[in-house]
Design an enzyme around this catalytic site. Structure first.
Site, mmCIF file in Angstrom:
data_model
loop_
_atom_site.group_PDB
_atom_site.id
_atom_site.type_symbol
_atom_site.label_atom_id
_atom_site.label_comp_id
_atom_site.label_asym_id
_atom_site.label_seq_id
_atom_site.Cartn_x
_atom_site.Cartn_y
_atom_site.Cartn_z
ATOM 1 N N THR A 24 0.804 -1.216 0.000
ATOM 2 C CA THR A 24 0.000 0.000 0.000
ATOM 3 C C THR A 24 0.839 1.269 0.000
ATOM 4 O O THR A 24 1.944 1.289 0.570
ATOM 5 C CB THR A 24 -0.898 0.005 1.250
ATOM 6 O OG1 THR A 24 -1.557 1.266 1.350
ATOM 7 C CG2 THR A 24 -0.108 -0.211 2.532
ATOM 8 N N TYR A 27 -1.956 0.539 9.867
ATOM 9 C CA TYR A 27 -2.210 -0.226 8.640
ATOM 10 C C TYR A 27 -0.964 -0.216 7.752
ATOM 11 O O TYR A 27 -0.485 -1.271 7.306
ATOM 12 C CB TYR A 27 -3.405 0.373 7.886
ATOM 13 C CG TYR A 27 -3.549 -0.170 6.486
ATOM 14 C CD1 TYR A 27 -3.863 -1.500 6.271
ATOM 15 C CD2 TYR A 27 -3.336 0.651 5.379
ATOM 16 C CE1 TYR A 27 -3.969 -2.002 4.980
ATOM 17 C CE2 TYR A 27 -3.440 0.167 4.093
ATOM 18 C CZ TYR A 27 -3.757 -1.165 3.898
ATOM 19 O OH TYR A 27 -3.855 -1.657 2.628
HETATM 20 N N1 UFG Z 1 -12.833 10.795 2.889
HETATM 21 C C1 UFG Z 1 -13.780 11.764 3.151
HETATM 22 N N2 UFG Z 1 -15.052 11.367 3.454
HETATM 23 C C2 UFG Z 1 -15.401 10.045 3.504
HETATM 24 C C3 UFG Z 1 -14.416 9.063 3.226
HETATM 25 C C4 UFG Z 1 -13.144 9.481 2.930
HETATM 26 O O1 UFG Z 1 -13.509 12.973 3.121
HETATM 27 O O2 UFG Z 1 -16.572 9.769 3.796
HETATM 28 C C5 UFG Z 1 -11.479 11.245 2.548
HETATM 29 C C6 UFG Z 1 -10.411 10.683 3.464
HETATM 30 O O3 UFG Z 1 -10.288 11.454 4.631
HETATM 31 C C7 UFG Z 1 -9.193 10.735 2.552
HETATM 32 C C8 UFG Z 1 -9.777 10.447 1.175
HETATM 33 O O4 UFG Z 1 -11.160 10.716 1.271
HETATM 34 O O5 UFG Z 1 -8.680 12.027 2.545
HETATM 35 C C9 UFG Z 1 -9.589 9.021 0.737
HETATM 36 O O6 UFG Z 1 -10.021 8.178 1.788
HETATM 37 P P1 UFG Z 1 -10.295 6.621 1.597
HETATM 38 O O7 UFG Z 1 -10.802 6.114 2.903
HETATM 39 O O8 UFG Z 1 -11.120 6.408 0.387
HETATM 40 O O9 UFG Z 1 -8.870 6.043 1.271
HETATM 41 P P2 UFG Z 1 -7.491 6.158 2.090
HETATM 42 O O10 UFG Z 1 -6.649 7.140 1.333
HETATM 43 O O11 UFG Z 1 -7.681 6.435 3.515
HETATM 44 O O12 UFG Z 1 -6.956 4.688 2.045
HETATM 45 C C10 UFG Z 1 -6.860 4.000 0.856
HETATM 46 C C11 UFG Z 1 -6.839 2.502 1.123
HETATM 47 C C12 UFG Z 1 -5.591 2.114 1.814
HETATM 48 C C13 UFG Z 1 -4.391 2.681 1.141
HETATM 49 C C14 UFG Z 1 -4.531 4.144 0.937
HETATM 50 C C15 UFG Z 1 -3.347 4.683 0.197
HETATM 51 O O13 UFG Z 1 -7.929 2.128 1.909
HETATM 52 O O14 UFG Z 1 -5.520 0.724 1.795
HETATM 53 O O15 UFG Z 1 -5.700 4.375 0.207
HETATM 54 O O16 UFG Z 1 -3.609 5.962 -0.240
HETATM 55 F F1 UFG Z 1 -3.308 2.493 1.900
#
Ligand code: UFG
Length: 328
Positions: free
Chosen positions: A121, A145
């Site tokens: 990741t 994670y």
């Molecule tokens: N976000 C919101 N509102 C929501 C959900 C998410 O504003 O309801 C924001 C988060 O705060 C973040 C962005 O959208 O800024 C992306 O969030 P995600 O939860 O979609 O994805 P993440 O970036 O947290 O995590 C994902 C994968 C991980 C990986 C990561 C690497 O779940 O496995 O991308 O970038 F490690």
């Protein structure tokens, strides 16, 4: 890929693993699934694919699978993957990701498996000063994670150095979308990923949603991510298997497109593709989020000959939306 392979797909009943199973079937290979159904769904398993219920940390089960099916390669997707959950419950992540993966690698080595593709990741990078991020960047995970996956990478690298196991480690950026043919997509409940939540909001499955953090050092104040279509990500896995089959040396590569979109950009595209405004409110930052994560994917392109087919946020969103409409 030239010769047919039997590939053990861990987490094959999950979102990304199920797309791998479809790609293997489409290419004439034989997938075998191990999944503990902690987050997987029977609905995502095509009929006729051998399915073993259990955790990858169950060495006896892995030995039995390798014994009963002539496994040529492994694609290891099974893991816990929710960043904020890992902050609240780090031990779940260290046990399920690092410990169980270590046991799994040991069982694979014991069974004489020689080719291993591992789902890592972008979370291993954490906040970086330079964007896009290449594989030479220092790893400094912002959350358990990312740490749990980074430790698994180390176990795999060291194990490969001491045996004849070869690996491709793929560091995923933000995987999204669904099979363009509508055969698989995300079913996770409750949803945590941005595009999944936004398409749920777009079809009225949830009333409203929040933007987590509007004071990041980015042009619009919201986090920037490199969203990659799940089918392009799986194409990278297929290229990795082919590379290992041809005797390619172990390697590590980022999976992303090389450009990012902010949370607000994503929500604008979802509203536009869905043809209706979303009910969105601003909220505080979510723990564990890095401000910007964009992949330098030069290595994936040059070493594995990968080229994306779906590098278009509108396509990603419209495939996710179609899946959500048909499966919610
Ligand atoms: N976000 C919101 N509102 C929501 C959900 C998410 O504003 O309801 C924001 C988060 O705060 C973040 C962005 O959208 O800024 C992306 O969030 P995600 O939860 O979609 O994805 P993440 O970036 O947290 O995590 C994902 C994968 C991980 C990986 C990561 C690497 O779940 O496995 O991308 O970038 F490690």
């Amino acid at each position: 890929m030239s010769e047919r392979m039997t590939v053990l797909v861990t987490g094959g009943a999950g979102y990304i693993g199920s797309h791998m199973v479809l790609a293997l079937l489409d290419a004439g290979h034989t997938p075998v699934i191990i999944d503990d159904f902690s987050t997987g769904h029977e609905k995502l398993v095509p009929s006729g694919v051998p399915l073993f219920r259990g955790n990858v940390g169950d060495s006896a089960l892995v030995a039995e699978i390798c014994d009963s099916h002539k496994i040529d390669a492994v694609a290891h997707f099974a893991a816990s993957i929710v960043v904020p959950e890992s902050v609240a419950d780090p031990l779940k992540y260290y046990v399920n990701n690092t410990v169980n993966t270590t046991r799994f690698i040991a069982a694979c080595v014991d069974a004489g498996i020689k080719r291993f593709v591992f789902s890592s990741t972008a979370a291993v990078y954490g906040n970086q000063d330079v964007s896009p991020i290449n594989e030479g960047a220092n790893t400094q995970p912002e959350n358990p994670y990312g740490s749990s996956k980074l430790m698994s990478e180390m176990v795999l690298r060291d194990s490969a150095a001491a045996t004849d196991l070869s690996y491709v480690i793929l560091r995923y950026f933000n995987v999204a979308g669904a099979d363009p043919q509508g055969r698989s997509g995300q079913l996770s409940q409750p949803a945590t990923h941005l595009i999944k939540i936004a398409v749920e909001a777009a079809i009225g499955k949830r009333a409203a949603m929040q933007v987590y953090g509007t004071d990041y050092p980015t042009p619009d104040g919201t986090c920037i991510r490199d969203y990659i279509h799940v089918s392009d990500l799986i194409a990278a896995h297929m290229a990795a298997l082919s590379y290992l089959q041809k005797g390619g040396a172990s390697l590590l590569a980022n999976c992303g497109y090389g450009h990012g979109a902010s949370v607000r950009d994503v929500l604008d595209v979802v509203a536009s593709v869905a043809g209706k405004p979303l009910d969105v409110t601003d909220a505080p930052r979510r723990p564990g989020d890095a401000a910007v994560l964009v992949a330098d994917s030069t290595k994936l392109r040059s070493a594995l000959g990968w080229a994306p087919r779906y590098d278009d946020l509108r396509q990603i969103v419209s495939d996710a939306l179609a899946w959500e409409r048909n499966n919610s």
